[in-house]
Design a protein around this motif. Structure first.
Motif, PDB file in Angstrom:
ATOM      1  N   GLU A 174       0.850  -1.159  -0.031  1.00  0.00           N
ATOM      2  CA  GLU A 174       0.134   0.028  -0.231  1.00  0.00           C
ATOM      3  C   GLU A 174       0.861   1.128   0.020  1.00  0.00           C
ATOM      4  OE1 GLU A 174      -4.246  -1.784   2.103  1.00  0.00           O
ATOM      5  OE2 GLU A 174      -2.612  -0.184   3.093  1.00  0.00           O
ATOM      6  N   ARG A 175       0.365   2.264  -0.385  1.00  0.00           N
ATOM      7  CA  ARG A 175       0.985   3.650  -0.520  1.00  0.00           C
ATOM      8  C   ARG A 175       1.061   3.953   0.911  1.00  0.00           C
ATOM      9  NH1 ARG A 175      -0.530   8.006  -4.902  1.00  0.00           N
ATOM     10  NH2 ARG A 175      -0.272   6.171  -6.181  1.00  0.00           N
ATOM     11  N   GLU A 176       2.325   4.450   1.417  1.00  0.00           N
ATOM     12  CA  GLU A 176       2.502   4.652   2.767  1.00  0.00           C
ATOM     13  C   GLU A 176       3.358   6.141   2.894  1.00  0.00           C
ATOM     14  OE1 GLU A 176       5.619   2.498   4.788  1.00  0.00           O
ATOM     15  OE2 GLU A 176       7.108   2.746   3.205  1.00  0.00           O
ATOM     16  N   PHE A 177       2.854   6.911   3.959  1.00  0.00           N
ATOM     17  CA  PHE A 177       3.333   8.291   4.433  1.00  0.00           C
ATOM     18  C   PHE A 177       4.846   8.058   4.543  1.00  0.00           C
ATOM     19  CE2 PHE A 177       3.328  12.435   6.043  1.00  0.00           C
ATOM     20  CZ  PHE A 177       4.090  12.249   7.246  1.00  0.00           C
ATOM     21  N   VAL A 178       5.428   9.291   3.968  1.00  0.00           N
ATOM     22  CA  VAL A 178       6.893   9.403   4.337  1.00  0.00           C
ATOM     23  C   VAL A 178       7.348  10.496   5.099  1.00  0.00           C
ATOM     24  CG1 VAL A 178       8.996   9.901   3.004  1.00  0.00           C
ATOM     25  CG2 VAL A 178       7.348   8.212   2.036  1.00  0.00           C
ATOM     26  N   ALA A 179       6.785  11.647   4.492  1.00  0.00           N
ATOM     27  CA  ALA A 179       6.819  12.981   5.476  1.00  0.00           C
ATOM     28  C   ALA A 179       5.861  13.957   4.812  1.00  0.00           C
ATOM     29  CB  ALA A 179       8.477  13.719   4.855  1.00  0.00           C
ATOM     30  N   ALA A 180       5.733  15.251   5.690  1.00  0.00           N
ATOM     31  CA  ALA A 180       4.808  16.434   5.359  1.00  0.00           C
ATOM     32  C   ALA A 180       5.488  17.442   5.927  1.00  0.00           C
ATOM     33  CB  ALA A 180       3.373  16.124   5.697  1.00  0.00           C
ATOM     34  N   ILE A 181       4.817  18.461   5.318  1.00  0.00           N
ATOM     35  CA  ILE A 181       5.455  20.028   5.749  1.00  0.00           C
ATOM     36  C   ILE A 181       4.077  20.848   5.607  1.00  0.00           C
ATOM     37  CG2 ILE A 181       6.129  20.532   3.274  1.00  0.00           C
ATOM     38  CD1 ILE A 181       8.663  21.948   4.758  1.00  0.00           C
ATOM     39  N   ASN A 182       4.160  21.836   6.718  1.00  0.00           N
ATOM     40  CA  ASN A 182       2.971  22.771   6.315  1.00  0.00           C
ATOM     41  C   ASN A 182       3.151  23.862   5.454  1.00  0.00           C
ATOM     42  OD1 ASN A 182       4.619  24.223   8.237  1.00  0.00           O
ATOM     43  ND2 ASN A 182       2.628  25.375   9.153  1.00  0.00           N
ATOM     44  N   TRP A 183       2.185  24.306   5.250  1.00  0.00           N
ATOM     45  CA  TRP A 183       2.246  25.573   4.143  1.00  0.00           C
ATOM     46  C   TRP A 183       3.186  26.586   4.536  1.00  0.00           C
ATOM     47  CZ3 TRP A 183       1.870  30.708   5.302  1.00  0.00           C
ATOM     48  CH2 TRP A 183       1.460  31.081   6.686  1.00  0.00           C
ATOM     49  N   SER A 184       3.655  26.855   5.597  1.00  0.00           N
ATOM     50  CA  SER A 184       4.769  27.963   5.859  1.00  0.00           C
ATOM     51  C   SER A 184       6.267  27.387   5.853  1.00  0.00           C
ATOM     52  CB  SER A 184       4.570  28.483   7.353  1.00  0.00           C
ATOM     53  OG  SER A 184       4.873  27.595   8.174  1.00  0.00           O
ATOM     54  N   GLY A 185       6.182  25.769   5.923  1.00  0.00           N
ATOM     55  CA  GLY A 185       7.525  25.126   6.035  1.00  0.00           C
ATOM     56  C   GLY A 185       7.998  25.083   7.733  1.00  0.00           C
ATOM     57  N   LEU A 186       7.290  25.557   8.500  1.00  0.00           N
ATOM     58  CA  LEU A 186       7.726  25.748  10.000  1.00  0.00           C
ATOM     59  C   LEU A 186       7.321  24.367  10.722  1.00  0.00           C
ATOM     60  CD1 LEU A 186       6.847  29.252  11.059  1.00  0.00           C
ATOM     61  CD2 LEU A 186       9.062  28.434  10.409  1.00  0.00           C
ATOM     62  N   ARG A 187       6.635  23.529   9.935  1.00  0.00           N
ATOM     63  CA  ARG A 187       6.195  22.281  10.721  1.00  0.00           C
ATOM     64  C   ARG A 187       6.499  21.008   9.749  1.00  0.00           C
ATOM     65  NH1 ARG A 187       0.497  22.687  13.367  1.00  0.00           N
ATOM     66  NH2 ARG A 187      -0.130  23.987  11.319  1.00  0.00           N
ATOM     67  N   THR A 188       7.194  20.058  10.236  1.00  0.00           N
ATOM     68  CA  THR A 188       7.403  19.032   9.494  1.00  0.00           C
ATOM     69  C   THR A 188       7.080  17.468  10.340  1.00  0.00           C
ATOM     70  OG1 THR A 188       9.779  18.837  10.322  1.00  0.00           O
ATOM     71  CG2 THR A 188       9.397  20.001   8.336  1.00  0.00           C
ATOM     72  N   TYR A 189       6.861  16.594   9.429  1.00  0.00           N
ATOM     73  CA  TYR A 189       6.362  15.494  10.036  1.00  0.00           C
ATOM     74  C   TYR A 189       7.032  14.362   9.310  1.00  0.00           C
ATOM     75  CZ  TYR A 189       2.808  18.686  11.471  1.00  0.00           C
ATOM     76  OH  TYR A 189       2.192  19.791  12.059  1.00  0.00           O
ATOM     77  N   TYR A 190       7.457  13.163   9.935  1.00  0.00           N
ATOM     78  CA  TYR A 190       8.168  12.091   9.205  1.00  0.00           C
ATOM     79  C   TYR A 190       7.646  10.783   9.787  1.00  0.00           C
ATOM     80  CZ  TYR A 190      11.366  15.659   8.345  1.00  0.00           C
ATOM     81  OH  TYR A 190      12.215  16.787   7.572  1.00  0.00           O
ATOM     82  N   ALA A 191       7.442   9.893   8.954  1.00  0.00           N
ATOM     83  CA  ALA A 191       7.450   8.202   9.334  1.00  0.00           C
ATOM     84  C   ALA A 191       8.506   7.917  10.237  1.00  0.00           C
ATOM     85  CB  ALA A 191       7.080   7.551   8.118  1.00  0.00           C
ATOM     86  N   ASP A 192       8.489   6.884  10.989  1.00  0.00           N
ATOM     87  CA  ASP A 192       9.558   6.314  11.888  1.00  0.00           C
ATOM     88  C   ASP A 192      10.634   5.797  11.018  1.00  0.00           C
ATOM     89  OD1 ASP A 192       7.452   5.495  14.676  1.00  0.00           O
ATOM     90  OD2 ASP A 192       8.248   7.481  14.235  1.00  0.00           O
ATOM     91  N   SER A 193      10.302   5.423   9.957  1.00  0.00           N
ATOM     92  CA  SER A 193      11.189   4.789   9.179  1.00  0.00           C
ATOM     93  C   SER A 193      12.188   5.496   8.399  1.00  0.00           C
ATOM     94  CB  SER A 193      10.430   3.775   7.888  1.00  0.00           C
ATOM     95  OG  SER A 193       9.673   4.656   7.100  1.00  0.00           O
ATOM     96  N   VAL A 194      11.789   6.681   8.261  1.00  0.00           N
ATOM     97  CA  VAL A 194      12.774   7.784   7.675  1.00  0.00           C
ATOM     98  C   VAL A 194      13.503   8.768   8.604  1.00  0.00           C
ATOM     99  CG1 VAL A 194      11.457   7.235   5.463  1.00  0.00           C
ATOM    100  CG2 VAL A 194      10.936   9.234   6.930  1.00  0.00           C
ATOM    101  N   LYS A 195      12.697   8.625   9.897  1.00  0.00           N
ATOM    102  CA  LYS A 195      13.197   9.785  10.861  1.00  0.00           C
ATOM    103  C   LYS A 195      14.871   9.886  10.833  1.00  0.00           C
ATOM    104  CE  LYS A 195       9.957  10.769  13.564  1.00  0.00           C
ATOM    105  NZ  LYS A 195       9.003  10.561  14.504  1.00  0.00           N
ATOM    106  N   GLY A 196      15.295  10.853  10.630  1.00  0.00           N
ATOM    107  CA  GLY A 196      16.788  11.063  10.843  1.00  0.00           C
ATOM    108  C   GLY A 196      17.709  10.792   9.463  1.00  0.00           C
ATOM    109  N   ARG A 197      16.965  10.323   8.696  1.00  0.00           N
ATOM    110  CA  ARG A 197      17.515  10.191   7.295  1.00  0.00           C
ATOM    111  C   ARG A 197      17.286  11.042   6.129  1.00  0.00           C
ATOM    112  NH1 ARG A 197      17.125   5.365   4.778  1.00  0.00           N
ATOM    113  NH2 ARG A 197      14.926   5.095   5.841  1.00  0.00           N
ATOM    114  N   PHE A 198      15.684  11.457   6.205  1.00  0.00           N
ATOM    115  CA  PHE A 198      15.000  11.983   5.196  1.00  0.00           C
ATOM    116  C   PHE A 198      14.999  13.452   5.877  1.00  0.00           C
ATOM    117  CE2 PHE A 198      12.891   8.484   2.561  1.00  0.00           C
ATOM    118  CZ  PHE A 198      14.224   7.894   2.442  1.00  0.00           C
ATOM    119  N   THR A 199      14.730  14.498   5.033  1.00  0.00           N
ATOM    120  CA  THR A 199      14.324  15.776   5.413  1.00  0.00           C
ATOM    121  C   THR A 199      13.664  16.506   4.186  1.00  0.00           C
ATOM    122  OG1 THR A 199      16.468  16.092   6.450  1.00  0.00           O
ATOM    123  CG2 THR A 199      15.206  18.174   5.786  1.00  0.00           C
TER     124      THR A 199
END
Length: 127
Positions: free
Chosen positions: A44-69
């Motif tokens: 299935e399609r899985e979430f990787v990362a997201a960023i809010n409209w201003s760029g001030l808030r970011t979110y990551y899947a645990d599997s990529v945290k610390g490796r992806f930006t």
């Protein structure tokens, strides 16, 4: 309508890096929260990362945290995904997606949260 076009995918060795880009057009880019998802064959399609409209808030899947930006440049209407220390399990088609900024962020890890999608770019991590 928002049109999204991903680029930057390719073949990379384990431990390597890639930077994906997603160029948006059609509407005011800063009115949208942006996400990256991926889908491997048979999964299935899985979430990787997201960023809010201003760029001030970011979110990551645990599997990529610390490796992806994830980052964005609203002046260029582009969102990026910098991927470092790539692993074979990161192999997938990567998609960017856009959601109106006034939508509650609680659902951002679900594909249903997003209204617009690109066609994807293939990332293959292999030696």
């Amino acid at each position: 309508q928002v049109q999204l076009v991903e680029s930057g995918g390719g073949l990379v060795q384990p431990g390597g890096s890639l930077r994906l880009s997603c160029a948006a057009s059609g509407r005011t880019f800063s009115n949208y929260d942006m996400g990256w998802f991926r889908q491997a064959p048979g999964k299935e399609r899985e979430f990787v990362a997201a960023i809010n409209w201003s760029g001030l808030r970011t979110y990551y899947a645990d599997s990529v945290k610390g490796r992806f930006t994830i980052s964005r440049d609203n002046a260029k209407s582009t969102v990026y995904l910098q991927m470092n220390s790539l692993k074979s399990e990161d192999t997938a088609v990567y998609y960017c997606a856009a959601a109106p900024f006034n939508r509650r962020m609680e659902g951002l890890t679900s594909p249903a949260h997003y209204d617009y999608w690109g066609r994807g770019t293939q990332v293959t991590v292999s030696s």
